[in-house]
Design a protein around this motif. Structure first.
Motif, PDB file in Angstrom:
ATOM      1  N   MET A  64     -41.336 -32.347 -20.554  1.00 47.97           N
ATOM      2  CA  MET A  64     -41.579 -31.657 -21.819  1.00 47.97           C
ATOM      3  C   MET A  64     -41.270 -32.596 -22.982  1.00 47.97           C
ATOM      4  SD  MET A  64     -39.547 -28.378 -23.377  1.00 47.97           S
ATOM      5  CE  MET A  64     -38.130 -29.393 -23.832  1.00 47.97           C
ATOM      6  N   PRO A  65     -42.196 -32.830 -23.897  1.00 48.57           N
ATOM      7  CA  PRO A  65     -41.916 -33.661 -25.071  1.00 48.57           C
ATOM      8  C   PRO A  65     -40.851 -33.003 -25.941  1.00 48.57           C
ATOM      9  CG  PRO A  65     -44.272 -33.309 -24.765  1.00 48.57           C
ATOM     10  CD  PRO A  65     -43.583 -32.358 -23.852  1.00 48.57           C
ATOM     11  N   PHE A  66     -40.008 -33.794 -26.564  1.00 45.90           N
ATOM     12  CA  PHE A  66     -39.010 -33.220 -27.454  1.00 45.90           C
ATOM     13  C   PHE A  66     -38.542 -34.256 -28.458  1.00 45.90           C
ATOM     14  CE2 PHE A  66     -36.438 -35.133 -24.118  1.00 45.90           C
ATOM     15  CZ  PHE A  66     -35.359 -35.696 -24.803  1.00 45.90           C
ATOM     16  N   ARG A  67     -37.941 -33.750 -29.561  1.00 45.21           N
ATOM     17  CA  ARG A  67     -37.233 -34.577 -30.527  1.00 45.21           C
ATOM     18  C   ARG A  67     -35.812 -34.042 -30.626  1.00 45.21           C
ATOM     19  NH1 ARG A  67     -40.886 -35.939 -35.861  1.00 45.21           N
ATOM     20  NH2 ARG A  67     -42.700 -36.832 -34.785  1.00 45.21           N
ATOM     21  N   ALA A  68     -34.835 -34.901 -30.631  1.00 48.72           N
ATOM     22  CA  ALA A  68     -33.438 -34.486 -30.734  1.00 48.72           C
ATOM     23  C   ALA A  68     -32.759 -35.296 -31.832  1.00 48.72           C
ATOM     24  CB  ALA A  68     -32.715 -34.691 -29.400  1.00 48.72           C
ATOM     25  N   HIS A  69     -31.867 -34.642 -32.569  1.00 47.54           N
ATOM     26  CA  HIS A  69     -31.146 -35.279 -33.657  1.00 47.54           C
ATOM     27  C   HIS A  69     -29.651 -35.187 -33.394  1.00 47.54           C
ATOM     28  CE1 HIS A  69     -34.884 -35.344 -35.985  1.00 47.54           C
ATOM     29  NE2 HIS A  69     -35.073 -34.105 -35.557  1.00 47.54           N
ATOM     30  N   SER A  70     -28.919 -36.236 -33.719  1.00 43.78           N
ATOM     31  CA  SER A  70     -27.468 -36.239 -33.577  1.00 43.78           C
ATOM     32  C   SER A  70     -26.837 -35.938 -34.930  1.00 43.78           C
ATOM     33  CB  SER A  70     -26.985 -37.600 -33.072  1.00 43.78           C
ATOM     34  OG  SER A  70     -27.483 -37.852 -31.776  1.00 43.78           O
ATOM     35  N   HIS A  71     -25.728 -35.205 -34.891  1.00 41.25           N
ATOM     36  CA  HIS A  71     -25.030 -34.815 -36.114  1.00 41.25           C
ATOM     37  C   HIS A  71     -23.552 -35.126 -35.938  1.00 41.25           C
ATOM     38  CE1 HIS A  71     -28.679 -32.632 -37.262  1.00 41.25           C
ATOM     39  NE2 HIS A  71     -28.696 -32.198 -36.015  1.00 41.25           N
TER      40      HIS A  71
ATOM     41  N   ALA B  25     -36.139 -21.785 -27.391  1.00 40.18           N
ATOM     42  CA  ALA B  25     -36.507 -22.274 -28.724  1.00 40.18           C
ATOM     43  C   ALA B  25     -37.608 -23.331 -28.619  1.00 40.18           C
ATOM     44  CB  ALA B  25     -35.287 -22.869 -29.413  1.00 40.18           C
ATOM     45  N   PRO B  26     -38.544 -23.355 -29.548  1.00 41.04           N
ATOM     46  CA  PRO B  26     -39.642 -24.332 -29.466  1.00 41.04           C
ATOM     47  C   PRO B  26     -39.177 -25.772 -29.606  1.00 41.04           C
ATOM     48  CG  PRO B  26     -39.670 -23.177 -31.578  1.00 41.04           C
ATOM     49  CD  PRO B  26     -38.675 -22.475 -30.720  1.00 41.04           C
ATOM     50  N   ASP B  27     -38.000 -25.978 -30.234  1.00 41.54           N
ATOM     51  CA  ASP B  27     -37.487 -27.330 -30.420  1.00 41.54           C
ATOM     52  C   ASP B  27     -36.311 -27.642 -29.493  1.00 41.54           C
ATOM     53  OD1 ASP B  27     -35.930 -25.462 -31.694  1.00 41.54           O
ATOM     54  OD2 ASP B  27     -35.805 -26.523 -33.603  1.00 41.54           O
ATOM     55  N   ARG B  28     -36.235 -26.939 -28.388  1.00 39.35           N
ATOM     56  CA  ARG B  28     -35.166 -27.212 -27.414  1.00 39.35           C
ATOM     57  C   ARG B  28     -35.337 -28.616 -26.838  1.00 39.35           C
ATOM     58  NH1 ARG B  28     -39.067 -24.100 -25.285  1.00 39.35           N
ATOM     59  NH2 ARG B  28     -39.871 -24.530 -23.191  1.00 39.35           N
ATOM     60  N   ALA B  29     -34.217 -29.169 -26.382  1.00 38.94           N
ATOM     61  CA  ALA B  29     -34.209 -30.500 -25.787  1.00 38.94           C
ATOM     62  C   ALA B  29     -33.249 -30.469 -24.596  1.00 38.94           C
ATOM     63  CB  ALA B  29     -33.778 -31.534 -26.820  1.00 38.94           C
ATOM     64  N   PRO B  30     -33.258 -31.481 -23.742  1.00 40.30           N
ATOM     65  CA  PRO B  30     -32.421 -31.432 -22.537  1.00 40.30           C
ATOM     66  C   PRO B  30     -30.945 -31.153 -22.811  1.00 40.30           C
ATOM     67  CG  PRO B  30     -34.007 -33.204 -22.324  1.00 40.30           C
ATOM     68  CD  PRO B  30     -34.164 -32.668 -23.718  1.00 40.30           C
ATOM     69  N   LEU B  31     -30.372 -31.768 -23.854  1.00 38.48           N
ATOM     70  CA  LEU B  31     -28.952 -31.575 -24.121  1.00 38.48           C
ATOM     71  C   LEU B  31     -28.649 -30.160 -24.596  1.00 38.48           C
ATOM     72  CD1 LEU B  31     -26.295 -33.074 -23.976  1.00 38.48           C
ATOM     73  CD2 LEU B  31     -26.638 -33.812 -26.354  1.00 38.48           C
ATOM     74  N   SER B  32     -29.484 -29.607 -25.456  1.00 39.65           N
ATOM     75  CA  SER B  32     -29.256 -28.237 -25.924  1.00 39.65           C
ATOM     76  C   SER B  32     -29.411 -27.246 -24.775  1.00 39.65           C
ATOM     77  CB  SER B  32     -30.215 -27.891 -27.071  1.00 39.65           C
ATOM     78  OG  SER B  32     -31.572 -27.900 -26.644  1.00 39.65           O
ATOM     79  N   THR B  33     -30.349 -27.501 -23.890  1.00 38.09           N
ATOM     80  CA  THR B  33     -30.541 -26.609 -22.745  1.00 38.09           C
ATOM     81  C   THR B  33     -29.345 -26.653 -21.802  1.00 38.09           C
ATOM     82  OG1 THR B  33     -32.948 -26.770 -22.871  1.00 38.09           O
ATOM     83  CG2 THR B  33     -32.015 -26.119 -20.749  1.00 38.09           C
TER      84      THR B  33
END
Length: 337
Positions: A1-8, A175-183
């Motif tokens: 699954m394509p995704f974009r992830a941001h670090s905060h 969520a449409p913007d989910r990513a491996p780490l959030s999942t």
């Protein structure tokens, strides 16, 4: 699954005494301690540990704008250089609202299990309407988890706030913007809540269960902070703003029914009947099961529907007016999922 992830960048301190941790984080700066009247003794004990502190015990559920404006005056008069929020969602919400308006950094000490301390999300109420925003200026820079502060949290509040946190994790899964780490964080949070909330109901002094619930809150909040909220949160915010229903308890009553509606996106984690699985966690913890029990009138359902339909939100499944009516009727009555 394509995704974009941001670090905060966020500092999370887990398992330390909150008073010494806050003092270290403040580094001698004047702290403006935001809390509710019920947590004022805890705030006073914290203030006694600090070199300089001002206490503001004005926080209220749903973060009314009028309260924020009053607190702003006290903050300006105090000369404080950093905001310290201690308490549940009401205190954390007011701290975020003040940070948004002043640019001051935040230290947050949560005492419940919702996880909002990890997010850049702020909900505010004005003129009977609750609106939410996402802004990095409201994401707390330091979060301090002290299990000792949760040991006296009543079981019913523990369960309701835990279901609030569980809602964050559930919506992060689709969520449409989910990513491996959030999942991964959401999945782990659901597991921990499922184990800890029933254990807390059986023995509110179970320190290990309380610690697992705090860890779940952290992970659920982290997951929500990385993703977009959907139908469940939109419903909870509309009900809170229009009807002033209690925030965490509203999440608890709604979540099984929203999970059943979005079941196809949740079966991999929650099994073939996600609504029933979530309802079982809430019931075992002693969370409320109906909106009617929270004071919502049946006639309010028709008032709520246009407000929800008129708002934009992400959801894995299209929602019609009839869908909303059926979902709200079931949640109002507390119908079995």
């Amino acid at each position: 699954m394509p995704f974009r992830a941001h670090s905060h960048e966020q500092t999370v301190i887990f398992g330390e005494d909150h008073r010494s941790a806050v003092a270290q984080a403040l580094e001698g700066r004047h702290g403006f301690i935001v809390t509710t009247p019920g947590h004022k003794p805890v705030a006073e004990a914290l203030a006694a540990e600090l070199r300089q502190a001002t206490i503001c015990a004005l926080a209220r559920m749903h973060t009314p704008v009028a309260v924020t404006e009053e607190a702003l005056g006290k903050l300006a008069a105090s000369g404080a250089k950093q905001i310290v929020a201690i308490g549940g969602g009401s205190a954390i919400g007011l701290g975020k609202a003040l940070a948004l308006r002043t640019g001051l950094e935040q230290i947050v000490v949560p005492t419940t299990y919702a996880g909002s301390e990890m997010t850049p999300v702020l909900g505010q109420t004005e003129n009977g309407r609750k609106t939410t925003l996402r802004d990095e200026r409201v994401r707390p820079g330091t979060v301090i988890y002290d299990v000792g502060l949760t040991l006296t949290l009543p079981p019913d509040i523990s369960a309701a706030s835990g279901m609030n946190g569980l809602a964050h994790a559930v919506e992060a899964l689709y969520a449409p913007d989910r990513a491996p780490l959030s999942t991964l964080a959401a999945q782990r949070a659901i597991h921990l809540f499922g184990a800890s909330l029933p254990a807390i109901a059986r023995d509110p002094a179970d320190r290990a269960a309380r610690e697992r619930a705090l860890e779940a809150a952290y992970l659920a909040g982290f997951a929500l902070g990385q993703t977009t909220m959907g139908l469940h949160h939109k419903l909870a915010h509309v009900l809170g703003g229009m009807l002033d229903l209690p925030h965490a308890q509203t999440h608890a009553a709604l979540l099984p029914h929203v999970a059943r509606f979005n079941a196809a996106s949740l079966v991999a984690v929650l099994g073939s009947d996600p609504g029933r699985a979530i309802a079982a966690i809430g019931a075992a913890g002693g969370a409320p099961t109906s909106l009617r029990a929270l004071g919502m009138a049946e006639s309010d359902i028709e008032r709520v529907i246009p407000e929800v339909l008129g708002a934009g939100y992400a959801n894995p499944r299209a929602v019609s007016e009839d869908d909303l009516r059926a979902l709200l009727r079931a949640a109002w009555a507390g119908s079995p999922t």
